[in-house]
Design a protein around this motif. Sequence first.
Motif, short mmCIF file in Angstrom:
data_model
loop_
_atom_site.label_atom_id
_atom_site.label_comp_id
_atom_site.label_asym_id
_atom_site.label_seq_id
_atom_site.Cartn_x
_atom_site.Cartn_y
_atom_site.Cartn_z
N GLN A 106 -15.10 -7.25 15.48
CA GLN A 106 -14.41 -8.53 15.60
C GLN A 106 -14.00 -8.97 14.21
N ASP A 107 -13.25 -10.07 14.15
CA ASP A 107 -12.90 -10.63 12.85
C ASP A 107 -14.18 -10.95 12.09
N GLY A 108 -14.25 -10.49 10.86
CA GLY A 108 -15.44 -10.69 10.04
C GLY A 108 -16.25 -9.42 9.84
N ASP A 109 -16.02 -8.41 10.68
CA ASP A 109 -16.70 -7.12 10.50
C ASP A 109 -16.18 -6.49 9.21
N PRO A 110 -17.08 -6.12 8.28
CA PRO A 110 -16.61 -5.53 7.02
C PRO A 110 -15.87 -4.22 7.18
N HIS A 111 -16.18 -3.45 8.25
CA HIS A 111 -15.58 -2.11 8.33
C HIS A 111 -15.31 -1.65 9.76
N SER A 112 -14.60 -2.44 10.52
CA SER A 112 -14.21 -2.00 11.86
C SER A 112 -12.92 -1.19 11.81
N PRO A 113 -12.85 -0.04 12.51
CA PRO A 113 -11.60 0.72 12.55
C PRO A 113 -10.51 0.04 13.37
N TRP A 114 -10.88 -1.02 14.10
CA TRP A 114 -9.92 -1.75 14.93
C TRP A 114 -9.37 -2.97 14.20
N ARG A 115 -9.57 -3.01 12.91
CA ARG A 115 -9.18 -4.16 12.08
C ARG A 115 -7.69 -4.50 12.21
N TYR A 116 -6.84 -3.48 12.32
CA TYR A 116 -5.40 -3.71 12.30
C TYR A 116 -4.77 -3.60 13.69
N GLY A 117 -5.56 -3.38 14.74
CA GLY A 117 -5.02 -3.27 16.07
C GLY A 117 -5.36 -1.95 16.73
N ALA A 118 -4.81 -1.75 17.94
CA ALA A 118 -5.17 -0.59 18.74
C ALA A 118 -4.05 0.43 18.87
N THR A 119 -2.90 0.20 18.24
CA THR A 119 -1.84 1.21 18.27
C THR A 119 -2.25 2.39 17.40
N VAL A 120 -1.59 3.53 17.59
CA VAL A 120 -1.94 4.71 16.83
C VAL A 120 -1.80 4.47 15.32
N PRO A 121 -0.66 3.95 14.83
CA PRO A 121 -0.56 3.68 13.38
C PRO A 121 -1.62 2.70 12.89
N ALA A 122 -1.90 1.67 13.69
CA ALA A 122 -2.92 0.69 13.29
C ALA A 122 -4.30 1.31 13.25
N LEU A 123 -4.58 2.20 14.21
CA LEU A 123 -5.90 2.83 14.24
C LEU A 123 -6.07 3.81 13.09
N ILE A 124 -5.01 4.53 12.74
CA ILE A 124 -5.08 5.44 11.59
C ILE A 124 -5.40 4.64 10.33
N LYS A 125 -4.69 3.52 10.16
CA LYS A 125 -4.94 2.65 9.01
C LYS A 125 -6.36 2.08 9.07
N ALA A 141 -12.22 1.65 7.65
CA ALA A 141 -13.62 1.68 8.07
C ALA A 141 -14.40 2.77 7.34
N HIS A 142 -13.72 3.87 7.02
CA HIS A 142 -14.41 5.00 6.40
C HIS A 142 -14.66 4.78 4.92
N ILE A 143 -13.65 4.28 4.21
CA ILE A 143 -13.79 4.20 2.75
C ILE A 143 -13.12 2.99 2.13
N GLY A 144 -12.03 2.50 2.75
CA GLY A 144 -11.26 1.43 2.13
C GLY A 144 -12.04 0.14 1.91
N TRP A 145 -12.92 -0.19 2.86
CA TRP A 145 -13.66 -1.44 2.78
C TRP A 145 -14.57 -1.51 1.55
N LEU A 146 -14.96 -0.35 1.04
CA LEU A 146 -15.85 -0.31 -0.12
C LEU A 146 -15.21 -0.95 -1.35
N PHE A 147 -13.87 -0.98 -1.37
CA PHE A 147 -13.15 -1.51 -2.53
C PHE A 147 -12.68 -2.95 -2.31
N ASN A 148 -13.14 -3.56 -1.23
CA ASN A 148 -12.79 -4.95 -0.96
C ASN A 148 -13.40 -5.84 -2.04
N ILE A 149 -12.57 -6.64 -2.68
CA ILE A 149 -13.05 -7.47 -3.79
C ILE A 149 -14.05 -8.52 -3.32
N GLU A 150 -13.91 -8.97 -2.07
CA GLU A 150 -14.85 -9.95 -1.52
C GLU A 150 -16.09 -9.24 -1.02
#
Length: 318
Positions: free
Chosen positions: A126-145, A150-159
């Motif tokens: 849900q909104d607020g999850d630091p690393h959900s793969p569904w962050r950008y939606g459920a379409t194929v491009p959104a899920l890839i992003k 969820a795998h690695i990008g969230w580690l570099f979140n400044i917040e």
Amino acid sequence: MTATAVPQQSVEPVPSRGTLGGDQQSFKERFALSLFIGIPFVALVASVPVLWGWGLTWTDLIIAVVMYAISGHGVTVGFHRLFTHSSFKARRALRVGLAIAGSLAVQGPVIRWVADHRKHHRYSDQDGDPHSPWRYGATVPALIKGMWWAHIGWLFNIEQTNQQQYAPDLLKDQAIVRVSRAFPYLALASLLLPAAVGGLVTWSWQGILTAFFWGSLVRISLLHHTTWSINSICHAIGERPFRSRDRSGNVWWLAVLSMGESWHNLHHSDPTAARHGVLRGQIDSSARIIWVFEKLGWVRDVRWPSPERIAMKQTQAV
């Protein structure tokens, strides 16, 4: 699913130096994070041609497997099931030992790790999850992003997750705070220890270098990506035999490498359970280690899921 309760008692303000990492991630931390992720990953990719070209010695393999088991179970048994979810209570020496062992996985200081994971359970997928793969939606491009996030990008979140809000109990434990502060030194030890052992066993520079390559770089990267796969893969695919309010799934082919963590659907259905692999044939080495600790009298009040509780949470006959 009821997420793990976060202690709500008021606490005295704790300065940011109380444990490594405040609420904002600095440039230096992001740079160091890039090195700790990037260099081992390059070694992991390079391991295939290296192994093909001149092999892997038994010494290297034993060092890598032992270090993987110690640091990995330090995360799964210590960081996760003990410190985050209080699945059991441990003697003080074991608590400190598990915090040190988990730090050797080079996944961040124990208190920051716990705060992130407790926040993940509060807002899972849900909104607020630091690393959900569904962050950008459920379409194929959104899920890839989202999978990358969820795998690695969230580690570099400044917040960064507020540790006073999500881990006030650990901030009161001075022994755990000291381990958390010592993370840079423990990460360095995790890198150098395999090389030292390899050198002592072989009494050669080659032994030092190969043990460092396999026991440090490859081992750290493999454990990194196995752990991060729980955030990404296990929230995108997998069987869901248990009721949960998110998209957590069981991914069987990650079970051994993840030490039982990829039986993720049961975990999100019953977060405080000490065993995640509760169905027939589900390997969960972390639960087995907790069982051994219990038999030795080192842990108590273990929250083993009863057959009745498991049946109650199932959505289908298994």
